[in-house]
Design a protein around this motif. Sequence first.
Motif, PDB file in Angstrom:
ATOM      1  N   MET A 153       0.841  -1.192   0.000  1.00 49.49           N
ATOM      2  CA  MET A 153       0.000   0.000   0.000  1.00 49.49           C
ATOM      3  C   MET A 153       0.880   1.247   0.000  1.00 49.49           C
ATOM      4  O   MET A 153       1.996   1.227   0.523  1.00 49.49           O
ATOM      5  CB  MET A 153      -0.902   0.024   1.245  1.00 49.49           C
ATOM      6  N   GLY A 154       0.333   2.314  -0.589  1.00 50.16           N
ATOM      7  CA  GLY A 154       1.057   3.577  -0.628  1.00 50.16           C
ATOM      8  C   GLY A 154       0.160   4.741  -0.279  1.00 50.16           C
ATOM      9  O   GLY A 154      -1.063   4.664  -0.421  1.00 50.16           O
ATOM     10  N   ALA A 155       0.800   5.813   0.184  1.00 46.02           N
ATOM     11  CA  ALA A 155       0.095   7.064   0.470  1.00 46.02           C
ATOM     12  C   ALA A 155       0.580   8.101  -0.531  1.00 46.02           C
ATOM     13  O   ALA A 155       1.766   8.411  -0.581  1.00 46.02           O
ATOM     14  CB  ALA A 155       0.386   7.531   1.896  1.00 46.02           C
ATOM     15  N   LEU A 156      -0.332   8.598  -1.360  1.00 42.44           N
ATOM     16  CA  LEU A 156       0.005   9.630  -2.336  1.00 42.44           C
ATOM     17  C   LEU A 156       0.108  10.953  -1.583  1.00 42.44           C
ATOM     18  O   LEU A 156      -0.800  11.330  -0.856  1.00 42.44           O
ATOM     19  CB  LEU A 156      -1.076   9.700  -3.415  1.00 42.44           C
ATOM     20  N   ARG A 157       1.234  11.627  -1.755  1.00 44.62           N
ATOM     21  CA  ARG A 157       1.484  12.866  -1.023  1.00 44.62           C
ATOM     22  C   ARG A 157       2.113  13.905  -1.949  1.00 44.62           C
ATOM     23  O   ARG A 157       2.618  13.588  -3.009  1.00 44.62           O
ATOM     24  CB  ARG A 157       2.480  12.613   0.128  1.00 44.62           C
ATOM     25  N   LYS A 158       2.122  15.139  -1.495  1.00 42.40           N
ATOM     26  CA  LYS A 158       2.880  16.243  -2.096  1.00 42.40           C
ATOM     27  C   LYS A 158       2.604  16.447  -3.588  1.00 42.40           C
ATOM     28  O   LYS A 158       3.507  16.738  -4.359  1.00 42.40           O
ATOM     29  CB  LYS A 158       4.380  16.068  -1.856  1.00 42.40           C
ATOM     30  N   MET A 159       1.338  16.328  -3.991  1.00 39.26           N
ATOM     31  CA  MET A 159       1.002  16.610  -5.386  1.00 39.26           C
ATOM     32  C   MET A 159       0.692  18.097  -5.512  1.00 39.26           C
ATOM     33  O   MET A 159      -0.342  18.571  -5.058  1.00 39.26           O
ATOM     34  CB  MET A 159      -0.183  15.796  -5.871  1.00 39.26           C
ATOM     35  N   PHE A 160       1.638  18.810  -6.129  1.00 39.25           N
ATOM     36  CA  PHE A 160       1.515  20.249  -6.307  1.00 39.25           C
ATOM     37  C   PHE A 160       1.997  20.630  -7.696  1.00 39.25           C
ATOM     38  O   PHE A 160       3.013  20.113  -8.156  1.00 39.25           O
ATOM     39  CB  PHE A 160       2.362  21.002  -5.270  1.00 39.25           C
ATOM     40  N   VAL A 161       1.262  21.532  -8.332  1.00 34.88           N
ATOM     41  CA  VAL A 161       1.656  22.080  -9.634  1.00 34.88           C
ATOM     42  C   VAL A 161       1.499  23.594  -9.543  1.00 34.88           C
ATOM     43  O   VAL A 161       0.461  24.086  -9.087  1.00 34.88           O
ATOM     44  CB  VAL A 161       0.791  21.515 -10.786  1.00 34.88           C
ATOM     45  N   THR A 162       2.530  24.327  -9.974  1.00 33.35           N
ATOM     46  CA  THR A 162       2.449  25.785  -9.940  1.00 33.35           C
ATOM     47  C   THR A 162       1.283  26.261 -10.803  1.00 33.35           C
ATOM     48  O   THR A 162       0.944  25.633 -11.809  1.00 33.35           O
ATOM     49  CB  THR A 162       3.759  26.438 -10.418  1.00 33.35           C
ATOM     50  N   ALA A 163       0.669  27.370 -10.405  1.00 33.96           N
ATOM     51  CA  ALA A 163      -0.558  27.862 -11.044  1.00 33.96           C
ATOM     52  C   ALA A 163      -0.429  27.991 -12.558  1.00 33.96           C
ATOM     53  O   ALA A 163      -1.330  27.606 -13.303  1.00 33.96           O
ATOM     54  CB  ALA A 163      -0.968  29.194 -10.422  1.00 33.96           C
ATOM     55  N   GLU A 164       0.700  28.522 -13.025  1.00 30.62           N
ATOM     56  CA  GLU A 164       0.823  28.757 -14.467  1.00 30.62           C
ATOM     57  C   GLU A 164       0.974  27.484 -15.290  1.00 30.62           C
ATOM     58  O   GLU A 164       0.864  27.525 -16.520  1.00 30.62           O
ATOM     59  CB  GLU A 164       1.955  29.745 -14.761  1.00 30.62           C
ATOM     60  N   PHE A 165       1.181  26.338 -14.641  1.00 30.97           N
ATOM     61  CA  PHE A 165       1.332  25.074 -15.371  1.00 30.97           C
ATOM     62  C   PHE A 165       0.189  24.103 -15.102  1.00 30.97           C
ATOM     63  O   PHE A 165       0.281  22.924 -15.420  1.00 30.97           O
ATOM     64  CB  PHE A 165       2.686  24.431 -15.050  1.00 30.97           C
TER      65      PHE A 165
END
Length: 165
Positions: free
Chosen positions: A77-89
């Motif tokens: 099992m895994g925990a999906l974390r830290k999904m971030f994309v800068t606004a302009e992309f």
Amino acid sequence: MSSLVIRPFVPADEQGVVDVILPIQREEFGLAITADDQPDLRAVPAFYQTGSGEFLIAEFDGRIVGTIAMKDIGRKMGALRKMFVTAEFRGREFGVAQALLARLLECSRAAGMREVYLGTTDRFLAAHRFYEKHGFRLIDVADLPASFPRMAVDTRFYALELASG
């Protein structure tokens, strides 16, 4: 022509990762959070890139524009974390979020992971739609595995079963 590159995190990426994540957390979502509140950001290899875990970077013209991580929480099992994309992309024009998620799930399947869980806040409405569109189902907090690293700000939880590849 400029191009998007999805690749594993290397230690030289540390400040670039912080520079993507913190402004989104603080300015866009009003979370009173610092890099010191997230020691995993200063220890990415030890925290995420162990077992079947991974931390990926999205780069555009050599600039980090997105991140995503999978924390191995045991028992395939895994925990999906830290999904971030800068606004302009963000959005379909660049496809950064889609590319990050697809590559991470591909890596997770290849590593033998069977289930992925994630937590988010009620504020991240676009994230809810994104995860649901990609097969994640909303679950109750009681349905999380005991090993899931729940964050204090998380109020909404999702799960995804990975088909073996």
